[in-house]
Design an enzyme around this catalytic site. Structure first.
Site, PDB file in Angstrom:
ATOM      1  CB  SER A  10      -0.904   0.004   1.237  1.00 47.13           C
ATOM      2  OG  SER A  10      -1.343   1.324   1.476  1.00 47.13           O
ATOM      3  CG  HIS A  35      -3.754  -1.378  -1.934  1.00 45.33           C
ATOM      4  ND1 HIS A  35      -4.833  -2.174  -2.265  1.00 45.33           N
ATOM      5  CD2 HIS A  35      -4.175  -0.571  -0.918  1.00 45.33           C
ATOM      6  CE1 HIS A  35      -5.860  -1.865  -1.483  1.00 45.33           C
ATOM      7  NE2 HIS A  35      -5.492  -0.894  -0.670  1.00 45.33           N
ATOM      8  CG  ASP A  37      -4.951   2.622   0.533  1.00 47.23           C
ATOM      9  OD1 ASP A  37      -5.927   1.852   0.471  1.00 47.23           O
ATOM     10  OD2 ASP A  37      -3.826   2.264   0.910  1.00 47.23           O
ATOM     11  CG  MET A  39      -8.383   7.335   1.858  1.00 48.19           C
ATOM     12  SD  MET A  39      -7.684   7.293   3.515  1.00 48.19           S
ATOM     13  CE  MET A  39      -6.773   5.751   3.452  1.00 48.19           C
ATOM     14  CG  HIS A  68      -9.087   0.312  -1.101  1.00 49.89           C
ATOM     15  ND1 HIS A  68      -8.548   0.103   0.152  1.00 49.89           N
ATOM     16  CD2 HIS A  68     -10.440   0.277  -0.941  1.00 49.89           C
ATOM     17  CE1 HIS A  68      -9.536  -0.043   1.031  1.00 49.89           C
ATOM     18  NE2 HIS A  68     -10.686   0.078   0.399  1.00 49.89           N
ATOM     19  CG  MET A  70     -11.329   3.424   1.313  1.00 50.97           C
ATOM     20  SD  MET A  70      -9.803   3.356   2.275  1.00 50.97           S
ATOM     21  CE  MET A  70      -8.614   3.441   0.953  1.00 50.97           C
ATOM     22  CG  MET A 139     -11.728  -2.332   4.449  1.00 55.39           C
ATOM     23  SD  MET A 139     -10.144  -1.683   3.880  1.00 55.39           S
ATOM     24  CE  MET A 139      -9.253  -1.283   5.356  1.00 55.39           C
ATOM     25  CG  ASP A 177      -6.278  -2.703   2.708  1.00 52.35           C
ATOM     26  OD1 ASP A 177      -5.205  -2.470   3.285  1.00 52.35           O
ATOM     27  OD2 ASP A 177      -6.895  -1.851   2.025  1.00 52.35           O
TER      28      ASP A 177
HETATM   29  C1  DX5 Z   1      -6.477   1.780   5.156  1.00 55.33           C
HETATM   30  C2  DX5 Z   1      -5.952   1.383   3.798  1.00 55.33           C
HETATM   31  C3  DX5 Z   1      -4.850   0.394   3.818  1.00 55.33           C
HETATM   32  C4  DX5 Z   1      -3.641   0.831   4.594  1.00 55.33           C
HETATM   33  C5  DX5 Z   1      -2.966  -0.404   5.118  1.00 55.33           C
HETATM   34  O1  DX5 Z   1      -7.647   2.498   4.984  1.00 55.33           O
HETATM   35  O2  DX5 Z   1      -6.989   0.837   3.007  1.00 55.33           O
HETATM   36  O3  DX5 Z   1      -4.502  -0.002   2.489  1.00 55.33           O
HETATM   37  O4  DX5 Z   1      -2.711   1.561   3.848  1.00 55.33           O
HETATM   38  O5  DX5 Z   1      -1.898  -0.021   5.918  1.00 55.33           O
HETATM   39  P1  DX5 Z   1      -1.255  -0.989   6.971  1.00 55.33           P
HETATM   40  O6  DX5 Z   1      -0.721  -2.190   6.233  1.00 55.33           O
HETATM   41  O7  DX5 Z   1      -0.181  -0.152   7.593  1.00 55.33           O
HETATM   42  O8  DX5 Z   1      -2.331  -1.383   7.945  1.00 55.33           O
HETATM   43 ZN    ZN Z   2      -6.430  -0.058   1.034  1.00 57.04          ZN
END
Ligand code: DX5
Ligand code: ZN
Length: 223
Positions: A10, A35, A37, A39, A68, A70, A139, A177
């Site tokens: 990620s 990956h 993220d 947001m 991903h 969000m 998740m 994840d």
């Molecule tokens: C959280 C993200 C994850 C996050 C995981 O909302 O979707 O992808 O980056 O990070 P770690 O592996 O540090 O929990």
């Molecule tokens: Zn993620």
């Protein structure tokens, strides 16, 4: 026979000031997926990045872009993320009342459609969508931030999902994840995970080639 699985680091935990360098180092280390993220500060209490950064990065690497989302009502942005160079898009079941149609939109863009589920969301919500879903993202922390602790009941959820997929004779992949590290990687793969996302437990321990080998060694010992 060893089970096939993939590590998808990620980027939330990478050095964003040197993104191009990070992408190169990951590719050289033998990483295949990364990956992203995304947001929006509404679906989750954090804001990260969007299509412009993904599309600039697309010009620099051939890595598989696992995106991903969000964000609220992700169907509004599928075309933009497709144009930016996503290979797979995960949308949260909680983020739209029209999950089936959003998945179909992703497929129409010739991308892999995936559904993400928050920790408390029951699997029955997506039961009928399994056959048309390339991957389900479980998740294992509340989405929004890296570096959180793995929520233990996620293990049960992965086992239940694995059974559901088998019962439907589907090839749907399972991604996990949040809070994934060297300690729980083997159990996750053993219980049905095909793709492990790792942010802090991966990026905090360079060199990346060695870290990937460490994950592989842990998993192959047990699976
Ligand atoms: C959280 C993200 C994850 C996050 C995981 O909302 O979707 O992808 O980056 O990070 P770690 O592996 O540090 O929990
Ligand atoms: Zn993620």
């Amino acid at each position: 026979m060893q089970k096939d699985w993939t590590l998808s680091p990620s980027l939330l935990s990478c050095d964003f000031c040197n993104l191009q360098q990070e992408l190169q180092s990951l590719e050289q280390a033998g990483i295949k997926w990364i990956h992203w993220d995304v947001m929006d500060g509404s679906f989750v209490p954090n804001i990260t990045l969007g299509p412009p950064i993904i599309s600039k990065s697309r010009q620099k690497t051939n890595l598989f872009f696992d995106v991903h989302l969000m964000i609220e009502k992700p169907e509004r942005y599928i075309q933009q993320f497709a144009r930016a160079g996503a290979d797979l898009i995960s949308i949260h079941a909680e983020s739209t009342p029209h999950l089936e149609s959003a998945l179909s939109q992703i497929e129409k863009q010739n991308l892999k459609p995936a559904i993400a589920l928050n920790p408390h969301t029951p699997l029955c919500q997506i039961e009928y969508l399994i056959p048309q879903t390339y991957m389900v993202l479980i998740m294992s922390v509340n989405p929004g931030f890296g570096g959180q602790e793995f929520i233990p009941f996620s293990m049960d959820k992965i086992r239940d999902l694995s059974r559901m997929i088998r019962d439907k004779n589907s090839q749907t992949l399972i991604q996990v994840d949040g809070g994934v590290d060297l300690e729980n990687a083997a159990e996750l793969v053993q219980d049905g995970a095909d793709v492990l996302v790792s942010g802090s437990a991966f990026f905090k321990h360079p060199p990346y080639e060695q870290r990937l080998q460490d994950f592989k060694a842990r998993v192959s010992k047990h699976v």
